[in-house]
Design an enzyme around this catalytic site. Structure first.
Site, PDB file in Angstrom:
ATOM      1  N   ASP A  40       0.834  -1.193   0.000  1.00 45.00           N
ATOM      2  CA  ASP A  40       0.000   0.000   0.000  1.00 45.00           C
ATOM      3  C   ASP A  40       0.873   1.249   0.000  1.00 45.00           C
ATOM      4  OD1 ASP A  40      -1.954   1.877   0.289  1.00 45.00           O
ATOM      5  OD2 ASP A  40      -2.985   0.857   1.915  1.00 45.00           O
ATOM      6  N   ASP A  41       0.793   2.025  -1.047  1.00 43.47           N
ATOM      7  CA  ASP A  41       1.532   3.296  -1.160  1.00 43.47           C
ATOM      8  C   ASP A  41       3.047   3.110  -1.295  1.00 43.47           C
ATOM      9  OD1 ASP A  41      -1.006   4.254  -0.667  1.00 43.47           O
ATOM     10  OD2 ASP A  41      -0.477   5.475   1.070  1.00 43.47           O
ATOM     11  N   CYS A  80      -6.295   4.028  -2.978  1.00 44.42           N
ATOM     12  CA  CYS A  80      -6.549   2.617  -2.602  1.00 44.42           C
ATOM     13  C   CYS A  80      -7.797   1.973  -3.181  1.00 44.42           C
ATOM     14  CB  CYS A  80      -6.633   2.506  -1.084  1.00 44.42           C
ATOM     15  SG  CYS A  80      -5.180   3.111  -0.236  1.00 44.42           S
ATOM     16  N   ARG A  84      -7.835  -1.145  -5.968  1.00 39.39           N
ATOM     17  CA  ARG A  84      -8.097  -2.537  -5.548  1.00 39.39           C
ATOM     18  C   ARG A  84      -9.276  -3.130  -6.314  1.00 39.39           C
ATOM     19  NH1 ARG A  84      -5.086  -3.000  -0.480  1.00 39.39           N
ATOM     20  NH2 ARG A  84      -3.780  -1.147  -0.651  1.00 39.39           N
ATOM     21  N   LYS A 137      -5.273  -5.893   3.880  1.00 44.56           N
ATOM     22  CA  LYS A 137      -6.180  -4.758   3.675  1.00 44.56           C
ATOM     23  C   LYS A 137      -7.109  -5.007   2.494  1.00 44.56           C
ATOM     24  CE  LYS A 137      -6.099   0.108   2.325  1.00 44.56           C
ATOM     25  NZ  LYS A 137      -5.315   1.338   2.289  1.00 44.56           N
ATOM     26  N   HIS A 139     -10.425  -2.948   1.772  1.00 47.89           N
ATOM     27  CA  HIS A 139     -10.809  -1.592   1.331  1.00 47.89           C
ATOM     28  C   HIS A 139     -11.763  -1.565   0.139  1.00 47.89           C
ATOM     29  CE1 HIS A 139      -9.360   2.840   1.745  1.00 47.89           C
ATOM     30  NE2 HIS A 139     -10.603   2.614   2.153  1.00 47.89           N
ATOM     31  N   SER A 162      -8.092   1.369   5.547  1.00 46.75           N
ATOM     32  CA  SER A 162      -6.730   1.877   5.760  1.00 46.75           C
ATOM     33  C   SER A 162      -6.358   1.892   7.240  1.00 46.75           C
ATOM     34  CB  SER A 162      -6.595   3.292   5.191  1.00 46.75           C
ATOM     35  OG  SER A 162      -6.798   3.251   3.808  1.00 46.75           O
ATOM     36  N   HIS A 237       1.551   2.308   3.820  1.00 43.84           N
ATOM     37  CA  HIS A 237       0.596   3.395   4.080  1.00 43.84           C
ATOM     38  C   HIS A 237       0.860   3.869   5.515  1.00 43.84           C
ATOM     39  CE1 HIS A 237      -3.281   5.334   4.778  1.00 43.84           C
ATOM     40  NE2 HIS A 237      -3.608   5.148   3.513  1.00 43.84           N
ATOM     41  N   ASP A 289      -0.452  -0.639  -4.727  1.00 45.46           N
ATOM     42  CA  ASP A 289      -1.758  -0.132  -5.181  1.00 45.46           C
ATOM     43  C   ASP A 289      -1.701   1.256  -5.801  1.00 45.46           C
ATOM     44  OD1 ASP A 289      -1.287   1.254  -2.777  1.00 45.46           O
ATOM     45  OD2 ASP A 289      -3.415   1.303  -2.254  1.00 45.46           O
ATOM     46  N   ASN A 290      -0.713   2.049  -5.406  1.00 47.70           N
ATOM     47  CA  ASN A 290      -0.565   3.415  -5.957  1.00 47.70           C
ATOM     48  C   ASN A 290       0.785   3.959  -5.516  1.00 47.70           C
ATOM     49  OD1 ASN A 290      -2.931   3.870  -3.523  1.00 47.70           O
ATOM     50  ND2 ASN A 290      -1.007   4.954  -3.282  1.00 47.70           N
ATOM     51  N   LYS A 310       1.272   9.565  -5.097  1.00 43.49           N
ATOM     52  CA  LYS A 310      -0.091   9.130  -4.771  1.00 43.49           C
ATOM     53  C   LYS A 310      -1.120  10.234  -5.011  1.00 43.49           C
ATOM     54  CE  LYS A 310      -2.865   7.556  -0.826  1.00 43.49           C
ATOM     55  NZ  LYS A 310      -2.823   6.929   0.499  1.00 43.49           N
TER      56      LYS A 310
HETATM   57 MG    MG Z   1      -2.785   3.085  -1.267  1.00 43.42          MG
END
Ligand code: MG
Length: 466
Positions: A40-41, A80, A84, A137, A139, A162, A237, A289-290, A310
């Site tokens: 994540d991130d 996110c 996803r 996660k 989300h 998150s 994240h 994811d980003n 992001k």
């Molecule tokens: Mg993210």
């Protein structure tokens, strides 16, 4: 005598052809298992094999060396929830209502989630006889009717949104400083096992380790069957926490510690596959994811030489670190062709011999030939959405930027910008005045794609609390 020899040769040739047919039709091969490790991130630059000088990722580096490292691999959104949804469905998130111009992502007060009429990769593989498990996660909706177990997963263990949500409202001050320094106990996030909350707030110091233990347990428990495991880490994240063995160990501070613990986790998954002799019939995919969360400075990651981060639709917001590993199946090398998380559903479905839904638009491409033979990628285009608004379009090497997408309301640029991402991966040199015809072509492609999108309810708007 001569006749006997000819018959023998005929028999030999027949046997050889039969063997080759069996081999190439895959009849001798057991179905492949699939593991997606999703962070994540994490920024494009946040692996040592992508050039990071102070984060050490030996397990990812080895996977990249033994498998395929993709250098132009995209998530389908810069935040996110929509990202996803695209990974799970192979569809642009605007098609499922999981991208919005009103709210960035789903929150603890959200009532929405991935609609049940969407078909996930877990549902497809489950239908093909796979055991399916999710750790981490989600989300895509935290109410019981939206949890992973309603979307094709046999089991779920994780934080449903998150790790910075459900913040104690008594904690006041600058949100960036809080994100960088506050203890995990101020985030009242739940840990859910199947449908039940088993811990709240979650001790986030140990969550990466515990996700890893659950993932390894899933592999061990399902070693006799075909399986699909989706391991989606809650970090990097913010807020960032690492367990005892990793805290303070990286030259990069807590962000590096977190990535190094995730790298350890990757190694544990690979070791579990090897231990049970599953590595030659499993494909492991690693991506994020980003892009990195820049506002947190050293607590956010790095896009490397890419521009942006992001929330934005410059390359750094959506181009991800990406590795596919599968000894004996994935042909090793660096892949410079385009790929996307949108392509995971058609690719894994194809490799599993499962049927891809035909009655709906799937935006992903089947990348299996690239994975198995290093053939050319069928993906030539990428559409970049800021919220629900098309903000940039890539076709082959050219990208037109129409909006500066930060958050849900990307501002229209006074004039479109044009970049050649091969010669200028950092998007520094605007070529708009030189190639108006390319801009026109790219915009036409975007308009054509948009004309095929049907309006659906925005899943990010409805709230449970008002
Ligand atoms: Mg993210």
């Amino acid at each position: 005598m001569l006749l006997v020899s000819i018959n023998r040769i005929k028999r030999f040739v027949f046997c050889l052809i039969s063997l080759l047919i069996v081999e190439f039709s895959g009849l001798t091969k057991e179905p492949l298992n699939f593991v997606i490790i999703f962070t994540d991130d994490q920024g494009y630059g946040d692996m040592s094999c992508n050039g990071h000088p102070t984060i050490h990722t030996p397990n990812l580096d080895q996977m990249a060396y033994q498998g395929q490292k993709w250098t132009q691999f995209y998530s389908a959104a810069a935040v996110c929830t929509p990202s996803r949804a695209a990974l799970m469905t192979g569809r642009l998130p605007v098609r499922s209502g999981m991208a919005s111009s009103k709210r960035v992502v789903l929150f603890p007060d959200s009532a929405g989630g991935l609609p049940q009429n969407e078909i996930t990769i877990a549902e497809i593989l489950k239908g093909a006889g796979y055991k399916t498990g999710m750790v981490g996660k989600w989300h895509m909706g935290h109410l019981p009717q939206h949890l992973p177990t309603t979307q094709g997963f046999d089991s779920y263990y994780g934080i449903p949104y998150s790790n910075d949500m459900d913040r104690d409202s008594n904690v006041k001050g600058d949100w960036v400083e809080i994100g960088k320094t506050a203890p995990w106990s101020i985030y009242q996030v739940p840990l859910i096992k199947n449908g039940t909350v088993v811990e709240r707030p979650v001790n986030q110091n140990t969550i990466t380790r515990r996700y890893t233990e659950e993932a390894v347990k899933f592999i061990t428990n399902n070693k006799e069957s075909s399986f699909f495991l989706y391991l989606a880490h809650s970090m990097p994240h913010i807020p960032l926490y690492a367990s005892k063995n990793f805290k303070g160990k990286s030259l990069n501070g807590i962000y590096g510690d977190v990535i190094q613990e995730i790298d350890w986790s990757v190694g544990e998954v690979v070791n579990a596959l090897k231990k049970h002799d599953l590595h030659k019939k499993t494909i492991v995919m690693f991506t994020s994811d980003n892009g990195p969360w820049e506002v947190f400075k050293t607590h956010g990651g790095s896009s490397g030489l890419l521009r942006g981060a992001k929330g934005g639709t410059r390359e750094g917001g959506m181009r991800e670190p990406a590795i596919f590993w599968g000894p004996g199946n994935v042909k090793p090398g660096v892949v410079q062709g385009l790929g996307s998380t949108l392509d995971v559903l058609p690719t894994f479905a194809s490799l599993a011999g499962a049927k891809i839904p035909e009655e709906r638009k799937i935006d992903g491409y089947d990348l299996s030939e690239v994975l198995l033979t290093q053939g050319n990628s069928p993906r030539k285009e990428m559409y970049y959405f800021g919220g629900a608004k098309l903000s940039a379009i890539r076709f082959e090497n050219y990208k037109v930027q129409l909006r500066e997408a930060n958050g849900i309301n990307p501002k229209k640029l006074t004039k479109p910008e044009l970049y050649h991402l091969g010669e200028d991966p950092s998007e520094k040199y605007n070529l708009a005045s030189k190639h108006p015809e390319i801009i026109k072509d790219l915009i036409n492609r975007g308009e054509k794609m948009k004309s095929g999108i049907k309006e659906v309810p925005d899943q990010l708007i409805p709230k449970t609390l008002n």
